[in-house]
Design an enzyme around this catalytic site. Structure first.
Site, PDB file in Angstrom:
ATOM      1  N   GLU A 310      26.965   0.087  28.965  1.00  0.00           N
ATOM      2  CA  GLU A 310      27.075   1.416  28.147  1.00  0.00           C
ATOM      3  C   GLU A 310      25.776   1.787  27.472  1.00  0.00           C
ATOM      4  O   GLU A 310      25.859   2.199  26.288  1.00  0.00           O
ATOM      5  CB  GLU A 310      28.193   1.042  27.276  1.00  0.00           C
ATOM      6  CG  GLU A 310      29.588   0.899  27.739  1.00  0.00           C
ATOM      7  CD  GLU A 310      30.718   1.010  26.946  1.00  0.00           C
ATOM      8  OE1 GLU A 310      31.613   1.973  27.038  1.00  0.00           O
ATOM      9  OE2 GLU A 310      30.859   0.310  25.995  1.00  0.00           O
ATOM     10  N   CYS A 394      37.549   5.682  21.987  1.00  0.00           N
ATOM     11  CA  CYS A 394      36.784   6.079  21.026  1.00  0.00           C
ATOM     12  C   CYS A 394      36.082   7.559  20.899  1.00  0.00           C
ATOM     13  O   CYS A 394      35.901   8.016  19.798  1.00  0.00           O
ATOM     14  CB  CYS A 394      35.368   4.987  21.016  1.00  0.00           C
ATOM     15  SG  CYS A 394      34.498   5.082  22.422  1.00  0.00           S
TER      16      CYS A 394
END
Length: 632
Positions: A310, A394
């Site tokens: 990520e 998120c």
């Protein structure tokens, strides 16, 4: 040496009322749709109910369940920001119910994490590397600060101050304390905010410890792994770059690892450079900023190309179709650059902030406000689309909290200075040179470069008005009360107009906003021979709904011919009102190939007219292909 003390003070979003056709509708959708949508999903997935402390969960639990408290915390923050500018009794009641659940879950010693209260109490603070305890605490602290500012109530703020006291009693350099820090930075910047909200200097000291201790040897993550009976070498990421803990921050010279973790940490580093008058931290920010912006950032303000971590890989590795570019990472980039901007009002930070806001951030949520992107590719064959929710959710509440507070990114003030960083129709209430100033701005930005500013002052006042000349702007005109001014931008990239201002004074600032073709550095091997279309701060893309005659990757443009012939059309009926760009292109034809895979003759081409729309609006109509970079 750059400033260590900030010269600028950002104007709070509560003092900026956006009235434009770009941000104001987005904020309204955020209030009416997004906040309610997220609340429903938080309920459906048990994240709010977790604070009742009566749930069951497998051990070991998926990490997304362990950090579920943070999703609720960001929703609390987003709702608080919304209520601060747009009171809503029903929404306030919903918020109050959630806040009371959070407070009720707090333990007598101040600890507050639902997973480790209910599921694994024996593992509290045993795996800082992976388990996000401090990350959740940080988001709860940010939510508490926002809640107190919006409602005037201290109940959540007091609860999170008790949690911070517990953490402070557990961690630090003193004998008997753990010398640990979170694998996912966030608490550091939150503690600085908590320090300002409470005035307690221990929170600032704790934030400083967490930043200074990262990456020190012997490495804390090795120590705690061995205490758990694990081999540190078994860590799946194989490197603490992922956690931003591979070396002490002052030794870091490249932006590496997980992109969101990097941006949250760097935001705290910028805060502490100012708070502690620390030139080494400011120099660290500048060094890492240069690496990120000049070698590792997408044209959209997206960062982090790799799904594997990520985050980041190597310099100039910016593939378009497989771009990860997490929405949260661009939000973190905006946070960091806004902080850096306050040191001396340097345009380069505002330019990056604007690039992220108008492109890689807004692409993360649809115009309807109820579908989101976790990843933001710059090309897709039609298989990538916004979703209602994610297994790791998120991004949606992160989008909501930034949209609700975006007015806070437009202006800054000094003792005798007003800085205009971003442009949109709005009314701003400021204090400058000892008097109250209402600044009324009218513009069709980002579709038009003309901005009109009108001053309303209690009494005449002498101060300097700083107007940003964006990096993309090749020319401009400036007048005050109809009289043209010849002003050159300073080294900071702003036009500075100092005079005694009277109520009723009018500034007209016209920025040229031509269509531009942008090329990447030749070192970006995935983009060799390709160009992107940009106008003003807005990056454009092609969608197959507008260009249905061929797969988008078969389209090419002649740069010189395109710039001569392209036209800009404002479409109030399209995508909430956008400027679209039409221009000539060529498309490879597939006729005559049949089942042949290879042949010695080149395919034919045909002339077409292509239509480009803002990247931030892609995937709001019929599903299909999308592409930013075109063959040239």
């Amino acid at each position: 040496m750059p400033n260590v003390q900030r010269s600028l003070q950002p104007v709070p979003f509560t003092q900026v009322q956006l009235t434009d056709g770009f941000w104001a509708p987005r904020q309204e959708t955020n209030r009416r749709v997004t906040l309610q949508h997220i609340h429903r999903k938080l309920q459906e997935t048990g994240r709010i109910a977790a604070f009742d402390l009566n749930f069951t969960r497998k051990v070991p639990s998926p990490i997304v369940e362990i950090f579920g408290d943070s999703d609720v915390a960001k929703w609390i923050e987003a709702v608080s920001y919304s209520l601060a500018t747009h009171p809503d009794p029903q929404l306030a009641q919903t918020l109050d119910g959630v806040v009371d659940k959070v407070i009720a879950a707090q333990q007598p010693d101040g600890y507050l994490n639902t997973h480790f209260i209910v599921v694994q109490p024996e593992m509290r603070w045993k795996n800082l590397r992976d388990w996000h305890e401090m990350y959740c605490a940080g988001h709860l602290m940010e939510g508490a600060v926002a809640h107190a500012q919006a409602t005037g109530q201290r109940k959540l703020l007091d609860a999170l101050a008790r949690y911070a006291d517990h953490i402070d009693a557990t961690f630090g350099p003193e004998p008997g304390k753990k010398r640990g820090y979170c694998g996912h930075p966030e608490i550091e910047l939150a503690l600085v905010r908590l320090y300002h909200a409470t005035g307690n200097p221990r929170y600032l000291k704790l934030a400083t410890f967490f930043v200074d201790e990262r990456g020190q040897q012997p490495h804390y993550f090795d120590i705690e792994a061995r205490e758990r009976g694990e081999d540190p070498a078994s860590f799946w990421a194989k490197t603490y770059e992922y956690c931003q803990a591979h070396v002490p921050i002052r030794q870091q010279d490249k932006v590496v690892g997980h992109a969101v973790r990097a941006m949250y940490l760097f935001s705290a580093v910028a805060d502490l450079a100012h708070e502690n008058n620390d030139p080494s931290l400011r120099e660290t920010c500048d060094r890492l900023w240069d690496n990120l912006i000049h070698r590792r950032m997408y044209i959209t303000g997206g960062i982090g190309p790799s799904r594997h971590n990520e985050g980041f890989t190597e310099d100039y590795d910016l593939p378009d179709e497989t771009a990860y570019a997490e929405t949260c990472a661009t939000i973190g980039l905006i946070f960091w650059n806004h902080r850096l901007l306050q040191f001396e009002g340097d345009r380069r930070f505002a330019d990056v902030m604007e690039r992220g806001l108008y492109n890689g951030f807004l692409s993360g949520v649809t115009l309807s406000g109820d579908r989101f992107l976790y990843e933001n590719p710059l090309s897709t064959n039609g298989s990538r689309h916004h979703e209602e929710w994610f297994y790791c959710p998120c991004c949606p509440p992160n989008v909501a909290r930034l949209l609700a507070s975006v007015g806070g990114y437009f202006y800054s003030t000094g003792a005798e200075d007003v800085w205009v960083h971003l442009f949109a129709s709005n009314h701003a209430s400021l204090e400058v040179a000892g008097t109250a100033l209402t600044l009324r701005e009218e513009t069709q930005y980002p579709w038009d470069g003309k901005v009109t500013l009108q001053m309303e002052l209690e009494r005449p006042a002498t101060f300097t008005l700083h107007l940003r000349v964006p990096e993309w702007c090749p020319g401009y005109r400036l007048s005050v009360n109809g009289k043209a001014l010849q002003v050159q931008p300073g080294p900071d990239g702003y036009l500075a107009v100092r005079r005694e201002w009277q109520s009723g004074d009018t500034v007209v600032y016209e920025m040229d906003m031509p269509v531009q073709l942008i090329w990447s550095n030749p070192a970006v091997r995935q983009l060799e021979g390709r160009v992107a279309i940009q106008r003003g701060p807005v990056v454009y893309c092609l969608e197959s709904v507008d260009n249905p005659t061929t797969p988008l990757d078969r389209i090419s443009i002649d740069p010189e011919g395109f710039l001569k012939a392209c036209t800009v059309e404002y479409r109030p009926d399209l995508l909430g009102g956008v400027a679209v760009i039409h221009g000539p292109g060529r498309a490879i034809e597939a006729e005559g190939w049949g089942e042949v895979l290879y042949r010695p003759e080149a395919p034919g081409e045909k002339e077409i007219t292509l239509t480009a729309v803002p990247y931030c609006t892609w995937d709001n109509r019929e599903p299909g292909e999308m592409r930013v970079w075109l063959r040239a």
